[in-house]
Design a protein around this motif. Structure first.
Motif, PDB file in Angstrom:
ATOM      1  N   ILE A 466       0.840  -1.210   0.000  1.00 34.59           N
ATOM      2  CA  ILE A 466       0.000   0.000   0.000  1.00 34.59           C
ATOM      3  C   ILE A 466       0.875   1.260   0.000  1.00 34.59           C
ATOM      4  N   TYR A 467       1.923   1.260   0.839  1.00 38.80           N
ATOM      5  CA  TYR A 467       2.816   2.428   0.844  1.00 38.80           C
ATOM      6  C   TYR A 467       3.367   2.686  -0.570  1.00 38.80           C
ATOM      7  N   ALA A 468       3.676   1.598  -1.288  1.00 37.04           N
ATOM      8  CA  ALA A 468       4.277   1.782  -2.615  1.00 37.04           C
ATOM      9  C   ALA A 468       3.242   2.053  -3.698  1.00 37.04           C
ATOM     10  N   GLY A 469       2.024   1.528  -3.517  1.00 37.66           N
ATOM     11  CA  GLY A 469       1.048   1.585  -4.609  1.00 37.66           C
ATOM     12  C   GLY A 469       0.009   2.683  -4.492  1.00 37.66           C
ATOM     13  N   ALA A 470      -0.239   3.163  -3.283  1.00 45.09           N
ATOM     14  CA  ALA A 470      -1.286   4.184  -3.123  1.00 45.09           C
ATOM     15  C   ALA A 470      -0.757   5.548  -3.574  1.00 45.09           C
ATOM     16  N   ASP A 471      -1.674   6.452  -3.917  1.00 47.22           N
ATOM     17  CA  ASP A 471      -1.258   7.809  -4.267  1.00 47.22           C
ATOM     18  C   ASP A 471      -1.166   8.678  -3.025  1.00 47.22           C
ATOM     19  N   ALA A 472      -2.079   8.445  -2.086  1.00 47.28           N
ATOM     20  CA  ALA A 472      -2.079   9.256  -0.853  1.00 47.28           C
ATOM     21  C   ALA A 472      -2.443   8.363   0.331  1.00 47.28           C
ATOM     22  N   LEU A 473      -2.060   8.784   1.518  1.00 48.33           N
ATOM     23  CA  LEU A 473      -2.356   8.002   2.726  1.00 48.33           C
ATOM     24  C   LEU A 473      -3.103   8.883   3.718  1.00 48.33           C
ATOM     25  N   LEU A 474      -4.198   8.342   4.260  1.00 50.10           N
ATOM     26  CA  LEU A 474      -5.013   9.120   5.192  1.00 50.10           C
ATOM     27  C   LEU A 474      -4.562   8.890   6.632  1.00 50.10           C
ATOM     28  N   VAL A 475      -4.272   9.953   7.354  1.00 53.68           N
ATOM     29  CA  VAL A 475      -3.956   9.850   8.789  1.00 53.68           C
ATOM     30  C   VAL A 475      -4.666  11.007   9.525  1.00 53.68           C
ATOM     31  N   PRO A 476      -5.990  10.894   9.680  1.00 49.80           N
ATOM     32  CA  PRO A 476      -6.735  12.022  10.262  1.00 49.80           C
ATOM     33  C   PRO A 476      -6.916  11.899  11.773  1.00 49.80           C
ATOM     34  N   SER A 477      -5.874  11.457  12.481  1.00 49.30           N
ATOM     35  CA  SER A 477      -6.003  11.051  13.890  1.00 49.30           C
ATOM     36  C   SER A 477      -6.592  12.117  14.813  1.00 49.30           C
ATOM     37  N   LEU A 478      -7.303  11.636  15.818  1.00 46.75           N
ATOM     38  CA  LEU A 478      -7.808  12.497  16.893  1.00 46.75           C
ATOM     39  C   LEU A 478      -6.610  13.007  17.697  1.00 46.75           C
ATOM     40  N   PHE A 479      -5.705  12.091  18.013  1.00 45.65           N
ATOM     41  CA  PHE A 479      -4.400  12.480  18.558  1.00 45.65           C
ATOM     42  C   PHE A 479      -3.362  11.519  18.014  1.00 45.65           C
ATOM     43  N   GLU A 480      -2.145  11.959  17.892  1.00 43.22           N
ATOM     44  CA  GLU A 480      -1.089  11.112  17.321  1.00 43.22           C
ATOM     45  C   GLU A 480       0.251  11.519  17.919  1.00 43.22           C
ATOM     46  N   PRO A 481       0.732  10.758  18.914  1.00 42.41           N
ATOM     47  CA  PRO A 481       1.995  11.140  19.563  1.00 42.41           C
ATOM     48  C   PRO A 481       3.095  11.471  18.549  1.00 42.41           C
ATOM     49  N   CYS A 482       3.337  10.554  17.624  1.00 41.96           N
ATOM     50  CA  CYS A 482       4.235  10.886  16.508  1.00 41.96           C
ATOM     51  C   CYS A 482       3.582  10.440  15.214  1.00 41.96           C
ATOM     52  N   GLY A 483       3.322   9.129  15.134  1.00 40.63           N
ATOM     53  CA  GLY A 483       2.790   8.581  13.891  1.00 40.63           C
ATOM     54  C   GLY A 483       3.951   8.186  13.004  1.00 40.63           C
TER      55      GLY A 483
END
Ligand code: ADP
Length: 580
Positions: A466-483
């Motif tokens: 997925i990292y290699a094949g997707a165009d964009a990645l969704l990370v809409p976290s409520l909170f995210e220490p680092c991610g």
């Protein structure tokens, strides 16, 4: 009880027999570290040579240019094309003084990993080893550790240890595995670590991690490996700084300093005082409101560790500030404000050797910054085929790789999926967790066959695809220490679409259409409309200005997401704690 005593006797004998073996193993430990130093010196010398050569060459060119300015200028222009992206030079490895550090935590890739903690426990020690640290990692020897690693472990010794307040004793075995300059020691005890999963229920986890924290320190003493710094990770190692001062103050570990890192404050190891006091064997006075006690009857292992540690770090600067506020503080915001003088935020990196699209053995097609645009297309088609999406390069593929919990902003995604489906958008989900989210993504796959794919599981290989094949990645976290997913995505030329919180805010620079800068698309408040807007902004660039999009892909791949800089910050912290 009788059985236990008998077992203990055997163990002690085994342990004594093994003591003689220990020094031999120690040699093995030092070997890779020496090699690293050599390598570094060699690298430095080469770097120096190259720089000198370059400078001389430049001087000569300059002199020539002065003689024949017009011609030389033309030649220079023809030979050196305008760089499309800024390539970050390889960071200088500083030769700072040597320090020894032990990492104590509950996960470490590739042995056991449920999230970002496992990645950090793997990558940071490796980078510290390169930066002149003697590093050891101590984790439990879970049954679920793959056999390929179990069979390579070497028995390092065993002893029995008193733990509970009634003097109950337990077996501690040490199994060792050395790899890439890092020594991994696994605490072995069938009673605590034989279930399939590292985390079962809090009822089992409390005794398990009371035992683990003390066993880790006892193992250091047994091996006579006295570190300058004891670096603890998350609540599972929360009792370590307390044991260090309360139970090991008269041992060789007395001078070791402790650091505790908050990877995720949501999980704290809270249970009633009686149980934690029984299993930890800690004295009454540590169960007060400033240390272990929480509310009226509970003890909080993380809270105690934060109070006792010499230094607290967390995994991004923004999260370090956020956790001192009630919304993000998980009831420890006041405690953290009180200890803010020893709290630092150091952003995570990723292991750029493991996460390298040019060599990643899991990828369908390797690529680097020079051929990413065409090769990513191949990976995209293969991904679409693998997960059952319509094979169409013209559609934008949005990826989601995540634990399926409410932390990750899945409510927002679920709410806008019908609005995202416009005939030109595909969504590929990989994750497992709360049944409510698992079911909703299954439902969407069923409803939008060929347009949405949901893989409800944990699968490393698919994550890489997925990292290699997707165009964009969704990370809409409520909170995210680092991610980490946004860092992996950028490394693979996949544009992150993130909420501006914690490490997401610190690592993704928003796209600026006027200056053509930035690494991704961001939004601030936790609102469905804002996520939808961010995705639509991304789609607009993708569909109407592909050159700009492709330039951002290259910018992301060129961004330094390695551990080098952050590991140096940790190293400096170790030096600050242990001045000589
Ligand atoms: P967290 O630690 O909160 O789960 P991070 O973003 O810090 O989140 O780290 C998540 C890590 O776990 C990343 O390396 C990501 O690729 C990986 N990951 C998450 N879910 C899955 C999954 N279902 N399959 C494979 N890898 C996953």
């Amino acid at each position: 009880m009788k059985k236990e005593e008998k077992k203990t006797d055997v163990i002690i004998n085994e342990a004594e027999a093994e003591v003689e073996k220990a020094p031999e193993q120690k040699e093995e430990v030092k070997e890779p570290a020496k090699k690293t130093t050599k390598k570094t010196t060699a690298k430095k010398t080469t770097a120096k040579k190259t720089t000198t050569k370059k400078t001389t060459a430049k001087k000569a060119t300059a002199k020539k240019a002065a003689e024949e300015p017009a011609v030389e200028e033309k030649v220079e222009k023809a030979v050196e094309p305008e760089p499309v992206v800024e390539v970050t030079p390889e960071p200088e490895v500083p030769q700072s003084p040597r320090r020894s550090v032990v990492f104590i935590g509950s996960e470490c890739y590739p042995f056991v990993k449920s999230g970002g903690l496992g990645d950090v426990m793997y990558a940071l020690p490796r980078e510290l080893a390169r930066q002149n640290c003697d590093v050891k990692v101590i984790i439990p020897r879970y049954k679920c550790i793959p056999w390929e690693y179990q069979e390579k472990m070497v028995y390092r010794g065993a002893f029995d240890m008193d733990l509970c307040s009634d003097g109950r004793r337990f077996y501690v075995g040490i199994m060792e595995y050395v790899h890439d300059g890092v020594v991994y020691d696994f605490i072995d005890n069938e009673e605590f670590f034989s279930s399939g999963n590292p985390y079962t229920s809090i009822i089992d986890d409390i005794p398990k991690f009371c035992y683990f924290g003390k066993a880790a320190l006892a193992a250091l003493l047994y091996m006579d490996w006295i570190p300058d710094v004891i670096h603890c990770h998350d609540w599972q190692a929360g009792l370590v700084p307390i044991y260090l001062r309360e139970k090991f103050a008269d041992t060789k570990l007395a001078n070791s300093r402790s650091i505790i890192t908050i990877h995720n404050l949501r999980f704290q190891g809270i249970y009633n005082i009686d149980t934690i006091q029984y299993w930890s064997g800690l004295p009454d006075y540590v169960f007060n409101k400033d240390h272990l006690k929480q509310a009226y009857q509970d003890a909080n292992m993380f809270k105690g560790g934060l109070a006792y540690a010499d230094m607290i770090t967390t995994v991004s600067r923004t999260y370090a500030g956020e956790i001192q506020t009630p919304f993000f503080g998980e009831n420890l915001d006041a405690h953290l404000r009180y200890h803010s003088g020893k709290l630092r935020g150091i952003v995570n990196g990723i292991d750029v050797d493991t996460w390298d699209p040019a060599t990643d053995p899991m990828l369908y097609e390797h690529y680097d910054i020079s051929n990413v645009i065409e090769k990513k297309r191949v990976n995209k088609q293969k991904l679409q085929e693998e997960v059952g999406l319509e094979q169409d390069d013209g559609k934008i593929v949005l990826g989601l790789i995540s634990r399926l919990t409410n932390q990750k902003g899945l409510d927002l995604i679920n709410a806008i999926i019908p609005e995202l489906i416009d005939g030109n958008t595909q969504i590929v989900v990989l994750g497992s967790g709360d049944p409510q989210y698992e079911d909703s993504f299954r439902y969407y796959e069923y409803t939008y066959k060929g347009t949405i794919s949901s893989s409800i599981m944990y699968d490393e290989t698919r994550a890489h695809h997925i990292y290699a094949g997707a165009d964009a990645l969704l990370v809409p976290s409520l909170f995210e220490p680092c991610g980490l997913t946004q860092l992996n995505a950028m490394r693979y030329g996949t544009i992150p679409i993130v909420r501006e919180t914690g490490g997401l805010k610190d690592t993704v620079e928003p796209y600026n259409e006027f200056e053509n800068t930035g690494n991704g698309f961001t939004f601030d408040r936790y609102e469905t409309g804002l996520l939808l807007d961010a995705i639509n902004r991304a789609k607009t660039v993708f569909f109407t200005d592909r050159i700009r999009w492709d330039e951002m892909v290259q910018r992301d791949m060129a961004k330094d997401v390695s551990w080098a800089k952050s590991a140096t910050e940790y190293k400096n912290l170790y030096l600050e704690l242990t001045p000589r």
